[in-house]
Design a protein around this motif. Sequence first.
Motif, short mmCIF file in Angstrom:
data_model
loop_
_atom_site.label_atom_id
_atom_site.label_comp_id
_atom_site.label_asym_id
_atom_site.label_seq_id
_atom_site.Cartn_x
_atom_site.Cartn_y
_atom_site.Cartn_z
N MET A 237 52.39 42.00 30.29
CA MET A 237 52.48 41.40 31.25
C MET A 237 51.47 40.44 31.33
O MET A 237 50.17 40.88 31.41
N VAL A 238 51.71 39.14 31.33
CA VAL A 238 50.73 38.15 31.32
C VAL A 238 50.54 37.33 32.54
O VAL A 238 51.71 36.76 33.24
N LEU A 239 49.50 37.26 33.30
CA LEU A 239 49.37 36.35 34.60
C LEU A 239 48.46 35.09 34.24
O LEU A 239 47.38 35.41 33.69
N ASN A 240 48.85 34.13 34.67
CA ASN A 240 47.96 33.05 34.31
C ASN A 240 47.24 32.59 35.97
O ASN A 240 47.90 32.66 36.88
N ASN A 241 46.06 32.43 35.70
CA ASN A 241 45.11 31.87 37.07
C ASN A 241 45.15 33.10 37.94
O ASN A 241 45.54 32.97 39.04
N GLY A 242 44.94 34.56 37.32
CA GLY A 242 44.70 35.44 38.46
C GLY A 242 43.65 35.81 39.07
O GLY A 242 42.54 35.20 38.78
N VAL A 243 43.73 36.32 40.32
CA VAL A 243 42.56 36.78 41.20
C VAL A 243 42.61 37.94 41.59
O VAL A 243 43.77 38.50 42.16
N TYR A 244 41.80 38.82 41.63
CA TYR A 244 41.66 40.04 41.88
C TYR A 244 40.47 40.38 42.94
O TYR A 244 39.37 39.93 42.81
N THR A 245 40.70 41.02 44.11
CA THR A 245 39.80 41.36 45.00
C THR A 245 40.14 42.54 45.85
O THR A 245 41.61 42.73 46.12
N PRO A 246 39.10 43.70 45.93
CA PRO A 246 40.03 44.91 46.98
C PRO A 246 39.84 44.57 48.36
O PRO A 246 39.89 45.31 49.30
N CYS A 247 39.02 43.37 48.75
CA CYS A 247 38.80 42.92 50.30
C CYS A 247 40.08 42.26 50.85
O CYS A 247 40.50 41.21 50.00
N LEU A 248 40.38 42.91 51.90
CA LEU A 248 41.53 42.05 52.59
C LEU A 248 41.22 40.91 53.07
O LEU A 248 40.18 40.74 53.73
#
Length: 301
Positions: free
Chosen positions: A4-15
């Motif tokens: 599974m490929v995501l382009n321009n992804g962002v990850y954060t655990p902060c709501l």
Amino acid sequence: GELMVLNNGVYTPCLPCAEKPGRAPLWQVKAQRVIQNGKTHTIRLQNARFELFGMPIGFLPFIEVPDHTVERKSGFLFPTMSLDDNLGFGITVPYYHVFSPHMDATLSPTYYTGQGLLLQGEIRNRFETGEHTFRFAGIDQQDPEAFDSRDTSDRNADTRLMVASEARFEINPRWTFGWDVMVQSDNNFSKTYSLDGVSDSVFRNEVYLTGLGERNFFDLHGFYFNVQDTREDNLAERQEAVVYPSLDYQYIAPEPVAGGQLSITANLTNLSRREEDFYFGDRTTSSYPRFAGLEGSYTRF
């Protein structure tokens, strides 16, 4: 399929903030491409950057981490840094390794600009009835004279070593056996280098066997106290009592005896002290001699 490929992804655990959803979270990771591999159970981030309060503070061409299906996976952990007048700047890069579902280890080498390479590790085992942890550490100090005080264990030691073992086993629902012990080449190594789990000013070595019934209990303990200070003569440690052992036992008869209740409470204590703990008054104001502990052996039943 497996990717599974995501382009321009962002990850954060902060709501995101409810009042200002456009405000940057505390921290987030942005990547040009995020690739999840269902076969290797990994997530690969390409051209990733770490942002704190919306400001980029680190860039990595790529980084690979386990996906959400992996409970434990061998690999490097996040590095830590420290700064000390005697040790210099230190950076630790831990490596975590999984041997089996019930055994793993962490190797944590630390390089200090002032004293060289410190090697520290921890091996953990789980068994059907308990668990055991083995710790070790060692360094060959490259500049002992960086420690200011003369005639101290820190300054006069070149090669410094430590081994420690901690275990707890439940023999059955009522009986527990275990220990927590540490041995080091000099009396202040673990405290000076803040070694994990053994850096307290007074480390309590103990071996124990305990039993707890519905109305009775048995508690057998042995103690040895490692006093971690800079004195080479180990005076404070020799003034502490060595307890081998201390036993507490209480028994309550299950049936009435002569119309009443019969109970037995017992204590056995055996200890020795290599040096008398002698001082004057409160150690600062009074000239009257005080003995916190006498040299020699003592037994009571």
